[in-house]
Design a protein around this motif. Structure first.
Motif, PDB file in Angstrom:
ATOM      1  N   SER A 378      -0.674   0.098  48.607  1.00 30.90           N
ATOM      2  CA  SER A 378      -1.215   0.357  47.262  1.00 30.90           C
ATOM      3  C   SER A 378      -2.729   0.339  47.298  1.00 30.90           C
ATOM      4  O   SER A 378      -3.399   1.191  46.691  1.00 30.90           O
ATOM      5  N   ASN A 379      -3.285  -0.625  48.034  1.00 33.59           N
ATOM      6  CA  ASN A 379      -4.733  -0.710  48.192  1.00 33.59           C
ATOM      7  C   ASN A 379      -5.276   0.512  48.920  1.00 33.59           C
ATOM      8  O   ASN A 379      -6.286   1.102  48.528  1.00 33.59           O
ATOM      9  N   LEU A 380      -4.582   0.930  49.994  1.00 32.70           N
ATOM     10  CA  LEU A 380      -5.019   2.082  50.781  1.00 32.70           C
ATOM     11  C   LEU A 380      -4.975   3.374  49.962  1.00 32.70           C
ATOM     12  O   LEU A 380      -5.920   4.176  49.983  1.00 32.70           O
ATOM     13  N   TRP A 403     -25.078   7.515  46.096  1.00 28.28           N
ATOM     14  CA  TRP A 403     -24.716   6.127  45.771  1.00 28.28           C
ATOM     15  C   TRP A 403     -23.258   5.795  46.104  1.00 28.28           C
ATOM     16  O   TRP A 403     -22.853   4.634  46.078  1.00 28.28           O
ATOM     17  N   PHE A 404     -22.451   6.837  46.414  1.00 27.99           N
ATOM     18  CA  PHE A 404     -21.010   6.579  46.645  1.00 27.99           C
ATOM     19  C   PHE A 404     -20.773   5.764  47.916  1.00 27.99           C
ATOM     20  O   PHE A 404     -19.696   5.204  48.108  1.00 27.99           O
ATOM     21  N   TYR A 405     -21.808   5.686  48.803  1.00 26.58           N
ATOM     22  CA  TYR A 405     -21.656   4.917  50.042  1.00 26.58           C
ATOM     23  C   TYR A 405     -21.365   3.439  49.759  1.00 26.58           C
ATOM     24  O   TYR A 405     -20.628   2.789  50.506  1.00 26.58           O
ATOM     25  N   TRP A 406     -21.969   2.906  48.676  1.00 28.37           N
ATOM     26  CA  TRP A 406     -21.830   1.473  48.423  1.00 28.37           C
ATOM     27  C   TRP A 406     -20.389   1.088  48.088  1.00 28.37           C
ATOM     28  O   TRP A 406     -19.835   0.176  48.722  1.00 28.37           O
ATOM     29  N   PRO A 407     -19.754   1.745  47.110  1.00 30.24           N
ATOM     30  CA  PRO A 407     -18.335   1.395  46.884  1.00 30.24           C
ATOM     31  C   PRO A 407     -17.443   1.758  48.072  1.00 30.24           C
ATOM     32  O   PRO A 407     -16.458   1.056  48.342  1.00 30.24           O
ATOM     33  N   MET A 408     -17.777   2.838  48.782  1.00 37.18           N
ATOM     34  CA  MET A 408     -16.961   3.229  49.927  1.00 37.18           C
ATOM     35  C   MET A 408     -17.014   2.163  51.018  1.00 37.18           C
ATOM     36  O   MET A 408     -15.972   1.769  51.574  1.00 37.18           O
ATOM     37  N   LEU A 409     -18.227   1.667  51.328  1.00 39.52           N
ATOM     38  CA  LEU A 409     -18.366   0.664  52.390  1.00 39.52           C
ATOM     39  C   LEU A 409     -17.835  -0.702  51.942  1.00 39.52           C
ATOM     40  O   LEU A 409     -17.156  -1.392  52.710  1.00 39.52           O
ATOM     41  N   LEU A 415     -10.696  -3.496  52.501  1.00 40.58           N
ATOM     42  CA  LEU A 415      -9.459  -2.877  52.978  1.00 40.58           C
ATOM     43  C   LEU A 415      -9.206  -3.223  54.443  1.00 40.58           C
ATOM     44  O   LEU A 415      -8.058  -3.454  54.859  1.00 40.58           O
ATOM     45  N   SER A 416     -10.267  -3.289  55.237  1.00 43.45           N
ATOM     46  CA  SER A 416     -10.127  -3.657  56.656  1.00 43.45           C
ATOM     47  C   SER A 416      -9.639  -5.085  56.805  1.00 43.45           C
ATOM     48  O   SER A 416      -8.770  -5.380  57.643  1.00 43.45           O
ATOM     49  N   ILE A 417     -10.180  -5.988  55.990  1.00 42.62           N
ATOM     50  CA  ILE A 417      -9.731  -7.382  56.017  1.00 42.62           C
ATOM     51  C   ILE A 417      -8.259  -7.471  55.614  1.00 42.62           C
ATOM     52  O   ILE A 417      -7.460  -8.211  56.217  1.00 42.62           O
ATOM     53  N   HIS A 418      -7.887  -6.691  54.584  1.00 42.49           N
ATOM     54  CA  HIS A 418      -6.493  -6.662  54.135  1.00 42.49           C
ATOM     55  C   HIS A 418      -5.580  -6.169  55.257  1.00 42.49           C
ATOM     56  O   HIS A 418      -4.488  -6.697  55.479  1.00 42.49           O
ATOM     57  N   ALA A 419      -6.045  -5.138  55.990  1.00 45.35           N
ATOM     58  CA  ALA A 419      -5.252  -4.594  57.104  1.00 45.35           C
ATOM     59  C   ALA A 419      -5.085  -5.626  58.212  1.00 45.35           C
ATOM     60  O   ALA A 419      -3.993  -5.777  58.786  1.00 45.35           O
ATOM     61  N   LEU A 420      -6.164  -6.349  58.528  1.00 50.03           N
ATOM     62  CA  LEU A 420      -6.079  -7.378  59.569  1.00 50.03           C
ATOM     63  C   LEU A 420      -5.121  -8.491  59.164  1.00 50.03           C
ATOM     64  O   LEU A 420      -4.340  -8.991  59.977  1.00 50.03           O
TER      65      LEU A 420
END
Length: 445
Positions: A378-380, A403-409, A415-420
């Motif tokens: 769901s997060n992905l 400015w879209f880089y900030w929410p993307m990063l 999301l990476s932490i959630h995946a780990l």
């Protein structure tokens, strides 16, 4: 493992046709300046190229991975390979379709295929393709888990029905078994002492009422069982007089525990049945509690010739306990004594929930795992939907200020932490630490 058949191929073809029709009509209506039959056909052709290539490309990729790795048994491997294959395959498919569209059909120069407007379109379509593919993968995963869960539920129901049927069968043995043995005792008393036979008959009616009331229960309190056993012992004393003695020594705490109904009666009957008792050599039977068990012990005076047993008494108790708990019934025999100890249960619950089976534990773990994976997917999917939308808004409104880089990063890091946590190091570390603690506690016992 997954097997692809003609129905699956036909289903994908139908999906591709509907996507071709919808997207072709959409682009022709809103993005084609000259409305003509020729342009409508071209719009449908281009849409068909994209839809068929993407749908069947992802479909065959999923089929191949599903044939090699199960979503259920090889979840982590299947997810990792699915992500890698999805990225690689969709990049190839996007570049292939865009090349046919922009270079072959629209006859643009291939020199700027990876730069400028075409490069930007490549990047946008790759993200859209990855989003759609992620949704397809998530859908496939959920369908497999639902199938597995339904199968697990059916298996659990079958196990429950089988165990309950077996339990009922064992309980139904008690009624005719008790009646048969009591009538044997009464028959012997009629010849030996008619007056005692009359008193025995009166006592037997009271005891038999208890049998009828308790035999359908799964568990009764030790106190109830002890009171019944004392009444039954008085009945036995009517026949054997001073040839048999009974000693009850059960502490107050144990009286609140639970045992299977009529277990004491069956074990007392077992003592009488397999041992001789005379005034010169009386049979001493002790009933006492110790360390969470109820003991029935007698001095061994085994009959030399015993009629072949029906195997109902002791085996009935063992089987009923095996359906209620993982605690065992213990039997100890020596040259001097015979002892049976039955576990006293501290909680009155049903046969199917006294001790969780391996199947129910597996099902609970699977359900928990599905919840974790649903949360991650769901997060992905939210990330894949929102970030391209923010990118579009950014480039459309203020292309010079990205400015879209900030929410993307920021979201990407979360999301990476959630995946780990879901698939990686965190989960293994947590399980290993729990196992270490459990091993340490077990070694102390």
């Amino acid at each position: 493992m997954y097997r692809m058949d003609f129905k699956d191929v036909r289903k994908q073809a139908t999906i591709s046709l509907w996507i071709s029709f919808g997207t072709g009509l959409f682009f022709f209506t809103f993005f084609t300046d000259e409305k003509s039959v020729n342009n409508l056909l071209i719009s449908f052709l281009v849409s068909s190229i994209y839809s068929f290539v993407f749908v069947f490309g992802n479909f065959y990729t999923n089929c191949y991975l599903n044939s090699k790795y199960s979503w259920i048994d090889d979840t982590r491997t299947r997810i990792i390979l699915g992500i890698v294959a999805t990225i690689f395959v969709n990049i190839i498919l996007v570049l292939f379709c865009n090349y046919l569209n922009f270079i072959v059909l629209q006859k643009n120069s291939p020199d700027h295929f990876f730069t400028g407007q075409m490069g930007f379109v490549n990047w946008v379509i790759i993200n859209i393709a990855l989003l759609v593919s992620a949704i397809i993968h998530a859908k496939g995963f959920m369908e497999e888990w639902k199938k597995s869960s339904r199968k697990e539920v059916v298996e659990q129901k079958l196990i429950a029905k089988s165990a309950n049927a077996q339990f009922e069968s064992l309980k139904n043995q008690l009624d005719p078994h008790f009646l048969f043995n009591s009538l044997n005792v009464l028959s012997a008393l009629i010849d030996e002492n008619p007056n005692q036979a009359q008193r025995f008959t009166a006592s037997m009616s009271k005891i038999y009422r208890y049998v009828l009331e308790q035999k359908d229960k799964e568990l009764v309190t030790v106190e109830e069982e002890i009171e019944f056993a004392k009444t039954y012992c008085n009945l036995l004393k009517t026949r054997f007089e001073d040839s048999v003695s009974f000693d009850f020594n059960v502490n107050e705490t144990a009286l609140k525990s639970y045992v299977v109904p009529l277990s004491l009666q069956l074990l007392l009957e077992n003592c009488i049945k397999h041992n001789f008792a005379t005034s010169s050599k009386p049979l001493h039977i002790k009933i006492y509690s110790e360390n969470g068990f109820l003991f029935i012990e007698n001095n061994l005076q085994q009959r030399e010739q015993v009629k072949e047993s029906a195997g109902i008494g002791l085996s009935n108790i063992v089987q009923r306990y095996s359906l209620l708990t993982k605690q065992n019934v213990f039997i100890e025999k020596s040259d001097d004594f015979f002892k049976v100890k039955i576990p006293m249960l501290t909680k009155k619950i049903t046969a199917m929930t006294t001790q969780p089976t391996k199947e129910s534990i597996s099902y609970q773990r699977a359900a928990k795992r599905v919840d974790e994976l649903k949360g991650f997917y769901s997060n992905l999917i939210s990330y894949c939907l929102v970030i391209p939308f923010l990118l579009f808004i950014n480039l459309y409104t203020s292309p010079k200020h990205l400015w879209f880089y900030w929410p993307m990063l920021g979201w990407g890091f979360g999301l990476s932490i959630h995946a780990l946590k879901t698939f990686g190091i965190g989960k293994n570390w947590e399980e290993k630490q729990i196992q270490k603690i459990l091993d340490r506690e077990n070694s102390k016992k």
